[in-house]
Design an enzyme around this catalytic site. Structure first.
Site, mmCIF file in Angstrom:
data_model
loop_
_atom_site.group_PDB
_atom_site.id
_atom_site.type_symbol
_atom_site.label_atom_id
_atom_site.label_comp_id
_atom_site.label_asym_id
_atom_site.label_seq_id
_atom_site.Cartn_x
_atom_site.Cartn_y
_atom_site.Cartn_z
ATOM 1 N N SER A 430 20.182 34.768 19.506
ATOM 2 C CA SER A 430 21.635 34.674 19.416
ATOM 3 C C SER A 430 22.199 33.778 20.507
ATOM 4 O O SER A 430 23.376 33.452 20.469
ATOM 5 C CB SER A 430 22.264 36.064 19.459
ATOM 6 N N HIS A 451 20.195 32.568 12.341
ATOM 7 C CA HIS A 451 20.829 33.628 13.116
ATOM 8 C C HIS A 451 21.546 34.612 12.191
ATOM 9 O O HIS A 451 22.623 34.320 11.680
ATOM 10 C CB HIS A 451 21.811 32.995 14.120
ATOM 11 N N GLU A 463 24.033 31.954 10.530
ATOM 12 C CA GLU A 463 24.151 30.627 11.120
ATOM 13 C C GLU A 463 22.785 29.953 11.050
ATOM 14 O O GLU A 463 21.797 30.507 11.548
ATOM 15 C CB GLU A 463 24.596 30.727 12.588
ATOM 16 N N ASN A 501 29.746 33.253 18.235
ATOM 17 C CA ASN A 501 29.838 33.825 19.577
ATOM 18 C C ASN A 501 30.619 32.916 20.518
ATOM 19 O O ASN A 501 31.319 33.387 21.406
ATOM 20 C CB ASN A 501 28.445 34.103 20.147
HETATM 21 P P1 NAI Z 1 15.081 44.907 19.744
HETATM 22 O O1 NAI Z 1 14.900 45.154 21.177
HETATM 23 O O2 NAI Z 1 15.674 45.953 18.882
HETATM 24 O O3 NAI Z 1 13.688 44.485 19.094
HETATM 25 C C1 NAI Z 1 12.799 43.560 19.643
HETATM 26 C C2 NAI Z 1 11.400 43.944 19.201
HETATM 27 O O4 NAI Z 1 10.548 42.885 19.540
HETATM 28 C C3 NAI Z 1 10.864 45.200 19.865
HETATM 29 O O5 NAI Z 1 10.435 46.096 18.893
HETATM 30 C C4 NAI Z 1 9.726 44.694 20.734
HETATM 31 O O6 NAI Z 1 8.662 45.622 20.808
HETATM 32 C C5 NAI Z 1 9.315 43.458 19.987
HETATM 33 N N1 NAI Z 1 8.631 42.477 20.805
HETATM 34 C C6 NAI Z 1 8.881 42.121 22.072
HETATM 35 N N2 NAI Z 1 8.029 41.162 22.455
HETATM 36 C C7 NAI Z 1 7.223 40.897 21.406
HETATM 37 C C8 NAI Z 1 6.136 40.010 21.173
HETATM 38 N N3 NAI Z 1 5.708 39.198 22.104
HETATM 39 N N4 NAI Z 1 5.554 40.024 19.959
HETATM 40 C C9 NAI Z 1 5.973 40.843 18.993
HETATM 41 N N5 NAI Z 1 6.977 41.720 19.177
HETATM 42 C C10 NAI Z 1 7.596 41.737 20.361
HETATM 43 O O7 NAI Z 1 15.946 43.547 19.670
HETATM 44 P P2 NAI Z 1 16.930 43.064 18.529
HETATM 45 O O8 NAI Z 1 18.284 43.554 18.810
HETATM 46 O O9 NAI Z 1 16.336 43.321 17.204
HETATM 47 O O10 NAI Z 1 16.970 41.489 18.799
HETATM 48 C C11 NAI Z 1 15.923 40.644 18.422
HETATM 49 C C12 NAI Z 1 16.419 39.200 18.440
HETATM 50 O O11 NAI Z 1 17.539 39.059 17.585
HETATM 51 C C13 NAI Z 1 16.880 38.722 19.794
HETATM 52 O O12 NAI Z 1 16.560 37.367 19.938
HETATM 53 C C14 NAI Z 1 18.389 38.894 19.741
HETATM 54 O O13 NAI Z 1 19.101 38.055 20.598
HETATM 55 C C15 NAI Z 1 18.652 38.538 18.300
HETATM 56 N N6 NAI Z 1 19.870 39.089 17.735
HETATM 57 C C16 NAI Z 1 20.259 40.375 18.010
HETATM 58 C C17 NAI Z 1 21.428 40.881 17.473
HETATM 59 C C18 NAI Z 1 21.840 42.291 17.748
HETATM 60 O O14 NAI Z 1 23.018 42.604 17.530
HETATM 61 N N7 NAI Z 1 20.968 43.159 18.190
HETATM 62 C C19 NAI Z 1 22.291 40.049 16.592
HETATM 63 C C20 NAI Z 1 21.734 38.756 16.302
HETATM 64 C C21 NAI Z 1 20.591 38.296 16.890
#
Ligand code: NAI
Length: 715
Positions: A430, A451, A463, A501
């Protein structure tokens, strides 16, 4: 252009008008098509040998999609009397279908909405196909209007006043089954039997002459007691106000027209309808909602690239990171029949993610949980990936791991190394620039940002971010893929905060600045909601999480330090562990059972020493402070040509942050005010320094009188 309506005779004494607009997928009731109908009716009316007239469409999934909205847009500024006359002409034309010597039957297969539904309602009988695509409804309120060719007159006389009120004020479409149950249609049959069923209706009516009696009774008022009428009026109006929050006048106006029209004869009700419709036609809300319609319509047709670059088909997708976003993305794929390979570094997270994906993909609204049928259908599409993933089975892999540039730069090349030559790679980041993530890749041209917004199941906007080296093929593939998931993709150049954003932050930032200027939380919230935002910015902080907001904001503070700085308020609350809803306190506290936000005296004490000399601000000034910095940022986005078209800014904000649709979008709203007036409003808040400084684009627009929408495209 050739004719839309042709006349056939399925039987010697039964005529059939077949609608089939040449070179268009949909039949629409434009003025020329209404002219054709007029001519055909003129010829048929005088014939004494006819037993019946059928009206049907030759399109595979559309009966009539409504009036021609491009004609609407072209005549938005006509005087009320002219709009009323247009309605009256339509009513008079359609009414002839209920005055012929013979019985008239609409044989409906496919979408039958707006003016199409009105035309059908003026027929004596309606036979519908039971195909799932066959739907009937009056979506006019969604454009800030109500039916003006007799819909508010005929629907209550066919389906009952209560049903018609619900249908017309909500704008929802219903299936053939529901239409028959409420009396709006007479029967439903399989599509292949539609014409023969309609002919059978003609034969039946020929014998019974029941349609003549119905014609007679429909010409009069509706029989309903005053008590019933009063009760219906009160409950419906309360429901409407709850839904529209007073921002959308059309449903209430439609209700009034129907309640008044119920007590009068058909002709007086039709006159009342035309008067009411004319008042709405061309109103600011009508113009704004028409704009939103065209924004979404354009998005449906936009392939995301200028040339004719064919997208690759995506049938198998890898998702790396099974957290909130990874799970949502995986579920969206599975729901559309796309096979998913899901991976996470943690095996617990993977287990949880698999289960959550399947549950979400198989959710059944009626059962309020996953249905066994959907589980059985979706389970085979979802696969877990072990440590050494072989991504060559995937057409596309989306990375959705933690928001950490270093980690992402390590993981992305690992995925790429195991991806087939024809595979695409995307990041759901993001905040991290796509171009910088691409630096560690061998084939940056096959990489882009996709995104998604949270929660993925509800948020339509996506996006698609083009890094400096992303190819057209990758962009067009990402766009086509997002559409297959039922999303609205907008294509952007790479830049801090991308689009949504970046535009949200100045607004969120200004909300905190207002608090520091002594404006109360409730005043800020009220101003945003009165403007039409779904929730106030302070509540939004608490919902998103203050730590997340701080983190997401960082990239913009770093990129634009002249106009956006980290708020001392935000960092103090985060330091104190007040992260919002999730910790029970943020700007509000959440003590009650229902997690309802309550004012928190502790917050007031905590921030006391940060407050500046209070400023006396009116509601209007608060509104300007919230939305003008957002608008200025949008003009910078246009100057930088970050978006391909001004309409993507408005679409992004409406579907990304809930910018009020009744304002037509941020830039559409600004066009209504005019650049010169906006410059004056900015002068009033010039004490904000760089945050309120007019941009060259805005100044030029004020000088030349140009509007954002005058050209559509940026340049
Ligand atoms: P989250 O923390 O819920 O999930 C991330 C997951 O990735 C975890 O389960 C973790 O164990 C796993 N992980 C970490 N390192 C890893 C690796 N090397 N290999 C495989 N798995 C790995 O995070 P979330 O919220 O789902 O965000 C994920 C991405 O999406 C980020 O880049 C975030 O900026 C983006 N994003 C998040 C939004 C939100 O509102 N939460 C909205 C839009 C984008």
């Amino acid at each position: 252009m050739g004719a839309t309506i042709s006349l056939t005779f399925p039987e010697p004494d039964i005529a059939c008008l077949v609608l089939d607009a040449p070179d268009r997928s949909a039949n629409v009731l434009s003025q020329p098509v209404l002219g054709e109908l007029d001519e055909h009716l003129g010829q048929l009316e005088s014939r004494e040998d006819l037993a019946g007239l059928l009206i049907r469409s030759a399109k595979p999934s559309i009966f009539i999609a409504g009036a021609d909205l491009r004609e609407f847009v072209a005549s938005l500024d006509i005087p009320d009397e002219e709009a009323e006359a247009i309605c009256r002409r339509g009513q008079t034309l359609f009414r002839r279908l209920s005055q012929t010597r013979f019985v008239t039957v609409a044989a409906i297969h496919g979408v039958c909405v707006g003016g199409g539904a009105e035309l059908a309602c003026w027929c004596d009988r309606r036979v519908m196909s039971d195909h799932p695509r066959t739907q009937i409804g009056f979506p006019e309120v969604k454009l800030g209007l109500f039916p003006g060719w007799g819909g508010t007159v005929r629907a209550p006389r066919l389906a009952g006043l209560g049903n018609a009120v619900e249908l017309i004020t909500s704008g929802r479409s219903i299936s053939a089954r529901e239409a028959v149950a409420m009396g709006l249609a007479d029967q439903f049959v399989p599509p292949e039997q539609l014409e023969s069923a309609a002919i059978a209706v003609v034969r039946h009516e020929q014998t019974t002459q029941a349609y003549q009696r119905d014609r007679e009774s429909r010409r009069g008022p509706i029989s309903i007691s005053d008590t019933e009428l009063g009760f219906l009026g009160l409950t419906a109006s309360a429901m409407i106000r709850m839904e529209t929050k007073g921002h959308y006048p059309a449903p209430e106006a439609a209700l009034e027209a129907m309640l008044e029209g119920a007590g009068s004869d058909e002709e007086a009700a039709a006159q009342r309808e035309a008067r009411g419709m004319a008042k709405l036609f061309g109103s600011p809300v009508n113009a704004a909602l028409l704009n939103v319609f065209f924004l979404t319509d354009r998005n449906k047709k936009d392939r995301g690239v200028e040339g004719d670059v064919a997208p690759q088909e995506i049938n198998t997708v890898g998702v790396v990171g099974a957290g909130i976003m990874g799970t949502g993305i995986a579920a969206a794929n599975v729901k559309r029949g796309i096979a998913v390979w899901l991976k996470d570094a943690s095996s617990e997270a993977l287990q949880r993610g698999l289960q959550a994906t399947l549950e979400e993909a198989s959710y059944d609204r009626d059962m309020k949980g996953p249905s066994a049928g959907k589980l059985a259908k979706h389970a085979p599409l979802l696969n877990a990936v072990a440590h050494d993933a072989d991504w060559s089975v995937c057409d596309l892999v989306i990375e959705a791991i933690v928001e950490n540039a270093e980690v992402k730069k390590e993981v992305l090349p690992q995925i790429e190394a195991r991806l087939g030559e024809s595979g695409f790679l995307a990041s759901n980041t993001s905040t991290i620039p796509i171009t910088s993530l691409a630096e560690s890749l061998r084939r940056p041209e096959r990489f882009c940002g996709i995104h998604f917004f949270n929660p993925v199941r509800r948020m339509q906007l996506v996006e698609v971010i083009r890094g400096e080296r992303t190819s057209d093929e990758t962009v067009s593939t990402a766009v086509a893929y997002a559409k297959r998931l039922g999303k609205m993709p907008i294509v952007l150049k790479d830049g801090p905060g991308f689009l949504v954003n970046r535009l949200l932050l100045p607004y969120m930032n200004e909300a905190l600045e207002l608090l520091l200027d002594g404006v109360s939380i409730s005043e800020v919230e009220r101003a945003a909601k009165a403007f039409g935002m779904p929730m106030g910015p302070i509540t939004l902080y608490d919902v998103v999480g203050l730590d997340t907001a701080l983190f997401a904001g960082r990239v913009l503070w770093e990129a634009f330090p002249d106009r956006i700085a980290v708020s001392p308020l935000l960092s103090r609350l985060v330091k104190a562990g007040r992260l919002g809803q999730k910790t029970g306190a943020g700007f509000f506290r959440y003590a009650g059972k229902k997690n309802k936000p309550e004012p928190d005296p502790e917050f007031d004490t905590m921030v006391q020493d940060l407050l500046r000399e209070p400023r006396e601000l009116t509601r209007e000034q608060i509104t300007h402070r919230l939305f003008l910095p957002m608008l200025l940022e949008a003009t910078r986005v246009l100057e930088e040509e970050l978006v391909r078209d001004v309409r993507d800014v408005d679409l992004g904000l409406i579907f990304g942050i809930g910018f009020p649709a009744f304002r037509g979008g941020l830039l559409f709203w600004a066009d209504q005010i005019g650049a010169s007036t906006i410059l004056k409003q900015l002068e009033e808040i010039e004490y904000l320094g760089a945050r309120a400084e007019p941009t060259p684009l805005l100044q030029e627009m004020a000088r030349t009188g140009k509007k954002f929408y005058s050209g559509g495209r940026v340049s």
